[in-house]
Design a protein around this motif. Structure first.
Motif, PDB file in Angstrom:
ATOM      1  N   UNK A   1      -0.450 104.397   9.027  1.00 43.23           N
ATOM      2  CA  UNK A   1      -1.458 103.594   8.634  1.00 43.23           C
ATOM      3  C   UNK A   1      -0.510 102.337   8.297  1.00 43.23           C
ATOM      4  N   UNK A   2      -0.512 101.443   9.030  1.00 45.96           N
ATOM      5  CA  UNK A   2       0.017 100.207   8.904  1.00 45.96           C
ATOM      6  C   UNK A   2      -1.121  98.964   9.425  1.00 45.96           C
ATOM      7  N   UNK A   3      -1.277  98.210   8.544  1.00 45.36           N
ATOM      8  CA  UNK A   3      -2.286  97.126   8.719  1.00 45.36           C
ATOM      9  C   UNK A   3      -1.890  95.834   8.425  1.00 45.36           C
ATOM     10  N   UNK A   4      -0.670  95.625   7.855  1.00 41.68           N
ATOM     11  CA  UNK A   4      -0.047  94.432   7.322  1.00 41.68           C
ATOM     12  C   UNK A   4       1.612  94.578   7.420  1.00 41.68           C
ATOM     13  N   UNK A   5       2.206  93.887   8.217  1.00 40.71           N
ATOM     14  CA  UNK A   5       3.729  93.864   8.271  1.00 40.71           C
ATOM     15  C   UNK A   5       3.989  92.263   7.814  1.00 40.71           C
ATOM     16  N   UNK A   6       5.045  92.308   6.981  1.00 40.94           N
ATOM     17  CA  UNK A   6       5.476  91.175   6.565  1.00 40.94           C
ATOM     18  C   UNK A   6       7.177  91.074   7.262  1.00 40.94           C
ATOM     19  N   UNK A   7       7.069  89.899   7.654  1.00 36.50           N
ATOM     20  CA  UNK A   7       8.390  89.535   8.372  1.00 36.50           C
ATOM     21  C   UNK A   7       9.178  88.181   7.883  1.00 36.50           C
ATOM     22  N   UNK A   8      10.087  88.331   6.725  1.00 38.22           N
ATOM     23  CA  UNK A   8      10.767  87.236   6.100  1.00 38.22           C
ATOM     24  C   UNK A   8      11.733  86.580   7.410  1.00 38.22           C
ATOM     25  N   UNK A   9      11.584  85.339   7.489  1.00 36.10           N
ATOM     26  CA  UNK A   9      12.804  84.737   8.717  1.00 36.10           C
ATOM     27  C   UNK A   9      13.377  83.745   8.182  1.00 36.10           C
ATOM     28  N   UNK A  10      14.548  83.470   8.790  1.00 32.28           N
ATOM     29  CA  UNK A  10      15.311  82.319   8.434  1.00 32.28           C
ATOM     30  C   UNK A  10      16.127  81.917   9.665  1.00 32.28           C
ATOM     31  N   UNK A  11      16.844  81.059  10.019  1.00 29.87           N
ATOM     32  CA  UNK A  11      17.777  80.729  11.261  1.00 29.87           C
ATOM     33  C   UNK A  11      18.926  81.847  11.342  1.00 29.87           C
ATOM     34  N   UNK A  12      19.402  82.139  10.098  1.00 30.10           N
ATOM     35  CA  UNK A  12      20.433  83.330  10.332  1.00 30.10           C
ATOM     36  C   UNK A  12      20.224  83.982   8.687  1.00 30.10           C
ATOM     37  N   UNK A  13      20.353  85.290   9.242  1.00 34.15           N
ATOM     38  CA  UNK A  13      20.406  85.851  10.436  1.00 34.15           C
ATOM     39  C   UNK A  13      19.392  85.715  11.513  1.00 34.15           C
TER      40      UNK A  13
ATOM     41  N   UNK B   1      16.458  85.616  13.714  1.00 33.58           N
ATOM     42  CA  UNK B   1      14.956  86.490  13.159  1.00 33.58           C
ATOM     43  C   UNK B   1      14.452  87.414  14.261  1.00 33.58           C
ATOM     44  N   UNK B   2      14.771  86.944  15.625  1.00 32.68           N
ATOM     45  CA  UNK B   2      13.831  87.782  16.747  1.00 32.68           C
ATOM     46  C   UNK B   2      13.911  89.217  16.780  1.00 32.68           C
ATOM     47  N   UNK B   3      15.211  89.751  16.219  1.00 31.30           N
ATOM     48  CA  UNK B   3      15.238  91.160  16.304  1.00 31.30           C
ATOM     49  C   UNK B   3      14.521  91.974  15.281  1.00 31.30           C
ATOM     50  N   UNK B   4      13.885  91.067  14.262  1.00 33.17           N
ATOM     51  CA  UNK B   4      13.092  91.645  13.352  1.00 33.17           C
ATOM     52  C   UNK B   4      11.740  91.682  13.805  1.00 33.17           C
ATOM     53  N   UNK B   5      11.218  90.619  14.696  1.00 29.22           N
ATOM     54  CA  UNK B   5      10.156  90.687  15.264  1.00 29.22           C
ATOM     55  C   UNK B   5       9.843  91.745  16.259  1.00 29.22           C
ATOM     56  N   UNK B   6      11.042  91.824  17.125  1.00 33.53           N
ATOM     57  CA  UNK B   6      11.004  92.852  18.105  1.00 33.53           C
ATOM     58  C   UNK B   6      10.881  94.335  17.378  1.00 33.53           C
ATOM     59  N   UNK B   7      11.449  94.634  16.197  1.00 36.21           N
ATOM     60  CA  UNK B   7      11.403  95.870  15.742  1.00 36.21           C
ATOM     61  C   UNK B   7      10.000  95.848  15.056  1.00 36.21           C
ATOM     62  N   UNK B   8       9.506  95.176  14.738  1.00 36.45           N
ATOM     63  CA  UNK B   8       8.337  95.153  14.080  1.00 36.45           C
ATOM     64  C   UNK B   8       7.071  95.511  15.138  1.00 36.45           C
ATOM     65  N   UNK B   9       7.164  94.655  16.128  1.00 32.72           N
ATOM     66  CA  UNK B   9       6.308  95.031  17.155  1.00 32.72           C
ATOM     67  C   UNK B   9       6.557  96.527  17.782  1.00 32.72           C
ATOM     68  N   UNK B  10       7.928  96.910  17.934  1.00 27.43           N
ATOM     69  CA  UNK B  10       8.111  98.179  18.557  1.00 27.43           C
ATOM     70  C   UNK B  10       7.684  99.288  17.633  1.00 27.43           C
ATOM     71  N   UNK B  11       7.806  99.199  16.479  1.00 28.91           N
ATOM     72  CA  UNK B  11       7.281 100.458  15.675  1.00 28.91           C
ATOM     73  C   UNK B  11       5.676 100.482  15.743  1.00 28.91           C
ATOM     74  N   UNK B  12       5.286  99.350  15.635  1.00 30.99           N
ATOM     75  CA  UNK B  12       3.587  99.322  15.677  1.00 30.99           C
ATOM     76  C   UNK B  12       3.076  99.859  17.135  1.00 30.99           C
ATOM     77  N   UNK B  13       3.795  99.488  18.103  1.00 32.94           N
ATOM     78  CA  UNK B  13       3.579  99.899  19.316  1.00 32.94           C
ATOM     79  C   UNK B  13       3.698 101.378  19.529  1.00 32.94           C
ATOM     80  N   UNK B  14       4.826 101.858  18.934  1.00 36.45           N
ATOM     81  CA  UNK B  14       5.307 103.443  19.191  1.00 36.45           C
ATOM     82  C   UNK B  14       4.084 104.186  18.439  1.00 36.45           C
TER      83      UNK B  14
END
Length: 270
Positions: A177-189, A191-204
């Motif tokens: 059960x995941x309806x809302x994923x929060x992804x805090x981002x900045x230039x460093x580190x 951020x794209x790896x976090x979006x990739x991981x978030x999308x991957x786990x939801x897809x899986x």
């Protein structure tokens, strides 16, 4: 300083390119356990991900007193039977039918953290899933925190399951059960790896109707350029906040009732 919200807006097209979800592979999942109730919840998450990935699950326990028995390890087959993944009365050979490998390891190392890191150094994994015990006040001084140190020193992607929470995998049914994923981002580190991981786990986990909130604390003209991903009724939004970073992340998670926070990290500096 009291936090002030700038605005809430959709991710601008020039800052976002919709792509198919990335394929991050978590074939090797590592779960250190202390046989506590919190570890039982973390175990359910590790098992669900390993089963969905048709991968390998390693469960490690460090036994200081030499009193633990193998029977105290989490019951993988019993849990999968409860979830309806395996039929009742299944055998160890049944794991092969669903493409799952399971290894249980008991070590007698004096230091739990060193024991975990020593094993991971020799046997790298794709994802660590562990429980975190939330100490407050003087307890923070008298208890050694292992979870953060293991994640930082191993350098491996880590899923933290806080104590006294149910997480997003049902212990009874194994449903996600995941309806809302929060992804805090900045230039460093970056951020794209976090979006990739978030999308991957939801897809899986095949979650649907999910809202991804990309949160930046700071001026609007400094919002990092990110790429978002398409999925089954996925929605993306960008939110700008101002104030203390940790405060604002926790505030956004509480107000948005986030089921999962995904962040890129760089360890400790200064």
């Amino acid at each position: 300083e009291k936090a002030t919200k700038y605005q809430e807006t959709k991710i601008e097209p020039h800052k976002s390119l919709m792509l198919l979800p990335p394929q991050l592979y978590w074939n090797r999942i590592f779960h250190p356990t202390d046989f506590s109730d919190a570890s039982d919840v973390a175990f359910a998450h590790a098992l669900k991900l390993a089963t969905r990935e048709h991968g390998r699950l390693t469960i490690l326990h460090t036994d200081h007193d030499h009193d633990r028995h193998w029977s105290e390890f989490p019951k993988v087959r019993r849990k999968l039977e409860q979830w309806g993944v395996l039929p009742e009365g299944s055998t160890k050979e049944s794991f092969a039918e669903i493409g799952l490998e399971v290894e249980k390891i008991a070590t007698t190392h004096k230091d739990t953290e060193d024991s975990i890191l020593h094993y991971l150094h020799k046997h790298p994994h794709d994802l660590i899933v562990l429980a975190t015990h939330q100490y407050h006040g003087l307890d923070r001084l008298t208890h050694k925190t292992i979870a953060e140190s293991v994640a930082r020193r191993s350098g491996e992607m880590t899923l933290f399951i806080p104590e006294s929470t149910d997480g997003f995998i049902s212990l009874e049914s194994g449903t996600a059960h995941i309806k809302h994923v929060l992804i805090p981002v900045d230039h460093n580190p970056k951020p794209q790896v976090a979006l990739e991981a978030a999308a991957s786990i939801i897809e899986l986990l095949e979650c649907k109707d999910v809202m991804f909130t990309v949160l930046h604390i700071g001026p609007s003209d400094n919002f990092p350029v990110v790429k978002t991903y398409t999925g089954d009724h996925w929605k993306w939004e960008a939110t700008l906040e101002y104030g203390d970073i940790e405060e604002q992340i926790l505030r956004a998670a509480e107000q948005g009732r986030a089921d999962l926070i995904v962040m890129a990290t760089e360890g400790h500096h200064g």
